[in-house]
Design a protein around this motif. Structure first.
Motif, PDB file in Angstrom:
ATOM      1  N   ILE A 103      -5.553   9.203   8.670  1.00 36.03           N
ATOM      2  CA  ILE A 103      -4.296   8.436   8.582  1.00 36.03           C
ATOM      3  C   ILE A 103      -3.300   9.155   7.678  1.00 36.03           C
ATOM      4  N   ARG A 104      -3.755   9.662   6.543  1.00 35.49           N
ATOM      5  CA  ARG A 104      -2.883  10.412   5.641  1.00 35.49           C
ATOM      6  C   ARG A 104      -2.301  11.651   6.318  1.00 35.49           C
ATOM      7  N   LYS A 105      -3.157  12.362   7.035  1.00 36.74           N
ATOM      8  CA  LYS A 105      -2.715  13.589   7.701  1.00 36.74           C
ATOM      9  C   LYS A 105      -1.737  13.279   8.829  1.00 36.74           C
ATOM     10  N   THR A 106      -1.953  12.171   9.517  1.00 34.89           N
ATOM     11  CA  THR A 106      -1.088  11.807  10.645  1.00 34.89           C
ATOM     12  C   THR A 106       0.284  11.362  10.192  1.00 34.89           C
ATOM     13  N   PHE A 107       0.354  10.578   9.148  1.00 39.77           N
ATOM     14  CA  PHE A 107       1.618   9.978   8.731  1.00 39.77           C
ATOM     15  C   PHE A 107       2.336  10.715   7.610  1.00 39.77           C
ATOM     16  N   THR A 108       1.850  11.846   7.170  1.00 35.56           N
ATOM     17  CA  THR A 108       2.566  12.613   6.138  1.00 35.56           C
ATOM     18  C   THR A 108       2.951  13.983   6.626  1.00 35.56           C
TER      19      THR A 108
END
Length: 108
Positions: A103-108
Motif C-alpha cells: 500500500i505504501r509503495k502504491t500510493f507514494t
C-alpha cells in the motif's frame, strides 16, 4: 496445574506471534546489512534453533517437574517439527507487513 499451563501457553504465543516477528522486522529496518548475502542462512538457522529449543522446553520441562505426562506423538512432533513453529506463527505478521508495504509503495 491449569494456571501454569495457561501462563505457559500465553507466554509461548506472545513470544512467537508478537515478539519474534516484531523484533526481526525492526532489526531488518534498522540494520539491513545484517540481512544480506551469507547472513540470511545464519539467521534462519538461529531462529529455527531457538524455536526448536523453546517448543521442546515447553513440553519437556513440565514433564520433568511432574506437572504433565507427555505422550509419544506429542514428543515426536515437538522433536521433529519444533523448528517450524516460529515460521507458521509469523505468517500473519509477514502478510500484514507485506500488505502495508504494498500500500505504501502504491500510493507514494
Amino acid at each position: 496445574m491449569n494456571v501454569i499451563a495457561t501462563c505457559t501457553s500465553l507466554l509461548f504465543g506472545i513470544t512467537f506471534i508478537i515478539i519474534i516477528p516484531a523484533a526481526l522486522h525492526f532489526l531488518f529496518r534498522s540494520k539491513p546489512q545484517w540481512f544480506t548475502g551469507k547472513t540470511i542462512p545464519l539467521w534462519l538457522i538461529g531462529i529455527s534453533l531457538f524455536s526448536w529449543c523453546l517448543v521442546n522446553a515447553m513440553w519437556f520441562i513440565p514433564m520433568v517437574i511432574g506437572l504433565r505426562q507427555i505422550e509419544g506423538p506429542e514428543a515426536a512432533m515437538a522433536l521433529l517439527f519444533g523448528w517450524l513453529y516460529v515460521y507458521l506463527a509469523a505468517i500473519p505478521y509477514c502478510l500484514i507487513t507485506a500488505v502495508i508495504a504494498f500500500i505504501r509503495k502504491t500510493f507514494t
